[in-house]
Scaffold this active site. Structure first.
Site, short mmCIF file in Angstrom:
data_model
loop_
_atom_site.label_atom_id
_atom_site.label_comp_id
_atom_site.label_asym_id
_atom_site.label_seq_id
_atom_site.Cartn_x
_atom_site.Cartn_y
_atom_site.Cartn_z
N LYS A 171 -12.81 4.91 -6.07
CA LYS A 171 -11.76 5.90 -6.31
C LYS A 171 -12.37 7.07 -7.06
O LYS A 171 -12.94 6.90 -8.15
CB LYS A 171 -10.64 5.27 -7.15
CG LYS A 171 -9.75 4.34 -6.35
CD LYS A 171 -8.85 5.12 -5.42
CE LYS A 171 -8.03 4.18 -4.55
NZ LYS A 171 -7.25 4.91 -3.54
N ASP A 200 -12.84 7.75 -2.04
CA ASP A 200 -11.45 8.13 -1.78
C ASP A 200 -10.95 8.96 -2.96
O ASP A 200 -10.91 8.47 -4.08
CB ASP A 200 -10.62 6.84 -1.65
CG ASP A 200 -9.15 7.09 -1.36
OD1 ASP A 200 -8.76 8.26 -1.17
OD2 ASP A 200 -8.38 6.10 -1.33
N GLU A 226 -12.61 9.60 2.11
CA GLU A 226 -11.18 9.44 2.43
C GLU A 226 -10.30 10.44 1.68
O GLU A 226 -10.50 10.69 0.49
CB GLU A 226 -10.79 8.00 2.04
CG GLU A 226 -9.35 7.62 2.31
CD GLU A 226 -9.14 6.11 2.13
OE1 GLU A 226 -10.05 5.32 2.44
OE2 GLU A 226 -8.06 5.72 1.64
N GLU A 252 -3.15 7.64 5.57
CA GLU A 252 -2.19 6.75 4.90
C GLU A 252 -0.90 7.48 4.57
O GLU A 252 0.13 6.85 4.38
CB GLU A 252 -2.81 6.13 3.64
CG GLU A 252 -3.04 7.14 2.53
CD GLU A 252 -3.76 6.53 1.34
OE1 GLU A 252 -4.98 6.37 1.43
OE2 GLU A 252 -3.11 6.20 0.33
N ASP A 275 -1.00 3.24 7.71
CA ASP A 275 -0.61 2.06 6.93
C ASP A 275 0.56 1.42 7.68
O ASP A 275 1.56 2.10 7.97
CB ASP A 275 -0.17 2.50 5.52
CG ASP A 275 0.11 1.30 4.61
OD1 ASP A 275 -0.59 1.16 3.60
OD2 ASP A 275 1.03 0.51 4.93
N HIS A 302 -5.00 1.49 6.60
CA HIS A 302 -4.90 1.49 5.15
C HIS A 302 -4.06 0.27 4.78
O HIS A 302 -3.08 -0.02 5.47
CB HIS A 302 -4.19 2.77 4.72
CG HIS A 302 -3.83 2.84 3.28
ND1 HIS A 302 -2.56 2.54 2.80
CD2 HIS A 302 -4.56 3.18 2.20
CE1 HIS A 302 -2.55 2.71 1.49
NE2 HIS A 302 -3.74 3.09 1.09
N GLU A 335 -9.16 -3.29 4.14
CA GLU A 335 -9.02 -2.81 2.77
C GLU A 335 -8.49 -3.96 1.91
O GLU A 335 -7.44 -4.55 2.20
CB GLU A 335 -8.08 -1.62 2.69
CG GLU A 335 -7.86 -1.18 1.25
CD GLU A 335 -7.34 0.23 1.11
OE1 GLU A 335 -6.64 0.71 2.02
OE2 GLU A 335 -7.64 0.85 0.06
CA CA Z 1 -6.58 5.81 0.05
#
Ligand code: CA
Length: 381
Positions: A171, A200, A226, A252, A275, A302, A335
């Site tokens: 992240k 991401d 991402e 997502e 997602d 996602h 994921e």
């Molecule tokens: Ca993400």
């Protein structure tokens, strides 16, 4: 067979240690689950995507007030017909966001019912399994303080690796300089190990900063970058794809075939990430697969939510063709959020787990999982 009732379960649990992604602090876990009952005695389960900052009551209200009246008395095996009915009847106030998440939850539950009715796993109804297991990637590296946590994040990478993960997603989006410092520490920690990294930023930056970060990350041979910019900036995505060397991923926060038509059609991504809990469920997922295939774009869903969303995603992943066929084609990965979640795994009687670097795709009827009602009651609001 007819639908007799829809029960909506909103679950919540505060986190002992809140964590941050680039858009804010996550202080609680929540889920919006739907249980569809039929006169045939079969019950189906679905889940709406509840992003970390999203009140789960919004999708719950959509299901209760807008969708339930369209479904009572309908044949649950008419998944495609019901999807279109739900979409058409909510179009003028829906098309995106929590309304489509509500539709997604219902759609997933209908596929669960269909699988149980035919006594087949959902992936068989989707056309069969391209794979029976999937390599998970660890999603983690959230922040506990905010900035200046590079050292701890380097150690976290080793912890994921020792737990069996050779793919991990970092992240970022906490300031470009802090991001780069964190990646340097993580890069040092994983050096020489068979580890593939992804990043991401959760659309933390505008184009200039997103490019600056992307250029600084060139050396890490990322599997993907991402959500580099906000989902509305489709041309920003296109620019990232043209100016950066690594594959660009996102989706997502996009919804249905219509949303993905703009996104994929514009050439915004190498990897599209619908997602299942917000793109419109398995029916919409199937539409998006066809669209992505026609553009040579890889689908890699996602996954964020509880065990129901995970189970739906696993069924979907089984049925996703590779975008570019070859003997050693790149397969989709799962994921696997490694941050704390009080009820995600325990919500089903046989938790979805990574063993030896793989997650097996459940092969029982429907989604292949059974809800533990004691856990459901414990976290129900
Ligand atoms: Ca993400």
């Amino acid at each position: 067979m007819k639908i007799t009732d829809l029960k909506i379960h909103v679950l919540k649990s505060p986190l002992a240690e809140p964590f941050a992604f680039s858009q804010g602090w996550v202080k609680q876990r929540s889920a919006t689950l739907v249980e569809i009952l039929t006169d045939g005695g079969i019950t189906g389960w679905g889940e709406a995507f509840a992003q970390g900052l999203e009140p789960p009551e919004i999708a719950a209200a959509v299901i209760d007030k807008a969708l339930k009246p369209l479904l009572i008395g309908a044949d649950p095996l008419d998944m495609e017909v019901l999807w279109h009915r739900m979409y058409h009847m909510t179009r003028d106030y829906g098309r995106k966001g929590s309304v489509v998440s509500g539709i997604s939850a219902v759609d997933i539950a209908l596929w669960d019912i269909a699988g149980k009715f035919h006594e087949l796993p959902v992936y068989r109804l989707l056309g069969g399994a391209f794979r029976t297991r999937v390599q998970p990637y660890a999603t983690g590296f959230y922040r506990i303080k905010g900035q200046g946590e590079a050292k701890r994040l380097g150690e976290e990478a080793i912890r994921h690796f020792e737990a069996g993960f050779s793919l991990m997603k970092v992240k970022l989006g906490y300031g470009v300089d802090d991001d780069i410092a964190c990646m340097q520490e993580i890069g040092r920690a994983v050096q020489g190990k068979p580890i593939t990294l992804m990043v991401d930023t959760n659309h933390a930056y505008g184009r200039a900063e997103a490019l600056k970060l992307g250029r600084a990350l060139d050396e890490y041979d990322l599997r993907w970058y991402e959500e580099p910019v906000v989902p509305e900036d489709v041309q920003g995505y296109v620019e990232m794809r043209h100016k950066l060397s690594m594959p660009i991923a996102g989706g997502e926060n996009e919804h249905t075939l219509y949303g993905f038509r703009e996104f994929i059609g514009a050439g915004a991504v190498d990897v599209a990430q619908p997602d299942l809990g917000s793109c419109g469920g398995l029916s919409a997922g199937r539409h998006i697969i066809a669209l992505a295939q026609s553009h040579g774009v890889q689908i890699n869903p996602h996954v964020w939510g509880s065990a129901i969303a995970q189970a739906a995603s696993l069924q979907f992943i089984a049925a996703v063709p590779v975008a570019h066929h070859s003997l050693f084609a790149q397969e989709p990965v799962l994921e696997y959020d490694r941050s704390s979640h009080p009820f995600r795994q325990h919500l089903i009687t046989r938790p979805i787990q990574q063993v030896g670097g793989w997650v097996e795709i459940p092969s029982g009827p429907g989604l292949g999982v059974e809800v533990d009602r004691a856990v459901l009651e414990k976290f129900r609001v």
